[in-house]
Write a protein that holds these residues in place. Structure first.
Motif, PDB file in Angstrom:
ATOM      1  N   ALA A 346       1.630  65.646   0.638  1.00  0.00           N
ATOM      2  CA  ALA A 346       0.523  66.520   1.037  1.00  0.00           C
ATOM      3  C   ALA A 346       0.799  67.143   2.400  1.00  0.00           C
ATOM      4  O   ALA A 346       1.366  66.506   3.290  1.00  0.00           O
ATOM      5  N   ARG A 347       0.385  68.378   2.535  1.00  0.00           N
ATOM      6  CA  ARG A 347       0.429  69.062   3.826  1.00  0.00           C
ATOM      7  C   ARG A 347      -0.969  69.000   4.417  1.00  0.00           C
ATOM      8  O   ARG A 347      -1.926  69.504   3.825  1.00  0.00           O
ATOM      9  N   ILE A 348      -1.090  68.392   5.562  1.00  0.00           N
ATOM     10  CA  ILE A 348      -2.379  68.300   6.244  1.00  0.00           C
ATOM     11  C   ILE A 348      -2.388  69.294   7.398  1.00  0.00           C
ATOM     12  O   ILE A 348      -1.553  69.213   8.306  1.00  0.00           O
ATOM     13  N   SER A 349      -3.293  70.248   7.341  1.00  0.00           N
ATOM     14  CA  SER A 349      -3.454  71.216   8.412  1.00  0.00           C
ATOM     15  C   SER A 349      -4.645  70.783   9.256  1.00  0.00           C
ATOM     16  O   SER A 349      -5.768  70.683   8.749  1.00  0.00           O
ATOM     17  N   LEU A 350      -4.392  70.515  10.511  1.00  0.00           N
ATOM     18  CA  LEU A 350      -5.458  70.013  11.377  1.00  0.00           C
ATOM     19  C   LEU A 350      -6.240  71.163  11.987  1.00  0.00           C
ATOM     20  O   LEU A 350      -5.680  72.144  12.473  1.00  0.00           O
ATOM     21  N   GLY A 351      -7.559  71.017  11.956  1.00  0.00           N
ATOM     22  CA  GLY A 351      -8.445  72.021  12.509  1.00  0.00           C
ATOM     23  C   GLY A 351      -8.814  71.721  13.950  1.00  0.00           C
ATOM     24  O   GLY A 351      -8.055  71.104  14.696  1.00  0.00           O
TER      25      GLY A 351
END
Length: 369
Positions: A346-351
């Motif tokens: 999974a690619r987790i994009s942090l906000g």
């Protein structure tokens, strides 16, 4: 003085308007398809909406400032910018190198558009780029790569391309201009999807190219005029508006990504973590030399697809989304799109959520066994 500004100040200054008494402080959109013409003037700047727009020019000036380039050209999407750059740079019979481990649609475009036209398309992973460039006419590198976050040694690659006379194009989407400056490392052209961190709100599509070679930029501007992959004036204005807060948002995203990467490395449910900002990552030695910041994306491998789905369902903060760089933290299981990764990757994009809240949310959402 401008060279000493921090990233947030640079982001705000890039969107400045002229300081004229009575004029607005904030930029405003100019949505125009046609303009009044002077019958006696044959060389007007604004004649038709596909050719030019005042809002484009203000946006392009801001993008050029952030990329430290002499020129920038806005497009309707990142793929529009990237494919236009390739069409301009790649001649019939040439050899072009594209990332084997980058955004999958780039490989599809290269094979489907260039191969039937007699162009040799070579797909190379990040660690193979410099060797592949030794026999290339055009090289497209994406670094850090999407989705594995491997890193290309851009200085070495640029020297290889220069020795051969090859054109080097760098996709700077994941790093952003506040994380990496490919032109200063020897790239001929930078392309990027501004849809991601620059726009940052999950609500518009945009892309751009930036460079310092006037002839190349002029050919690219002509390609935009003829092919028509233009950015709408309202989208250009929204992107310009977003750029003012880019430095603030990106700072928090990088902070969150670094903290999440460290936390996930020791979690029992996590099989592997990739983030070029942590010393244990195989990409860190090169990234530490050429990147100012390491970005807001963390790649993680969980047990399987079901575990990724459960993570999203149990989380109060993570949304399932295939884009990245926005204010909301998001998760995308990349195998669903055909990337050569395990089902649990999974690619987790942090906000821009508070770091402590994200860590606590991930801790409660991940299984302990």
């Amino acid at each position: 003085m401008q060279g000493t500004y921090g990233d947030s100040t640079r982001s705000v200054k890039a969107t400045d308007t002229e300081r004229l008494p009575g004029s607005p402080v904030a930029p405003y959109p100019v949505p125009a398809a046609a303009y009044h013409l002077d019958p006696a003037e044959d060389d007007a700047q604004d004649t038709y909406g596909r050719r030019s727009n005042p809002t484009w020019r203000q946006l392009e000036s801001a993008l050029a400032q952030l990329e430290n380039s002499s020129d920038a050209i806005a497009f309707g999407s990142g793929m529009a910018a990237l494919t236009a750059a390739l069409r301009v740079a790649v001649a019939p019979g040439a050899t072009v190198v594209v990332p084997a481990d980058g955004y999958y649609q780039v490989r599809a475009y290269a094979r489907e558009y260039f191969t039937p036209r007699g162009v040799t398309v070579v797909e190379a992973r990040c660690e193979q780029m410099c060797d592949a460039a030794g026999s290339a006419d055009v090289v497209l590198a994406e670094t850090p790569s999407n989705p594995r976050l491997d890193v290309v040694d851009l200085h070495r690659l640029a020297m290889t391309c220069r020795a051969r006379g090859a054109t080097l194009i760098v996709d700077n989407t994941t790093a952003t201009p506040l994380g990496q400056q490919p032109l200063s490392l020897g790239a001929d052209l930078v392309v990027a999807s501004a849809t991601k961190a620059l726009a940052g709100h999950h609500d518009l599509l945009a892309g751009y190219a930036a460079g310092n070679h006037p002839d190349l930029m002029e050919r690219l501007r002509t390609e935009r005029l003829h092919a028509g992959p233009v950015l709408g004036a309202l989208e250009a204005w929204l992107l310009l508006r977003s750029l003012a807060t880019f430095g603030l948002r990106f700072d928090r995203q990088c902070q969150n990504a670094a903290a999440v990467a460290v936390m996930l490395r020791t979690h029992p449910a996590v099989r592997a973590v990739r983030y070029p900002g942590i010393p244990e990552d195989p990409a860190h030695p090169v990234a530490a030399v050429q990147m100012r910041r390491f970005g807001g994306i963390v790649a993680v491998e969980l047990a399987d697809a079901r575990t990724v789905h459960a993570l999203v369902e149990r989380s109060a903060l993570l949304v399932a989304s295939t884009s990245f760089g926005g204010i909301h933290s998001s998760v995308d299981r990349r195998a669903r799109w055909g990337d050569a990764v395990p089902d649990g990757f999974a690619r987790i994009s942090l906000g821009i959520e508070d770091t402590e809240d994200l860590l606590a949310d991930l801790e409660q959402a991940l299984p302990r066994t």
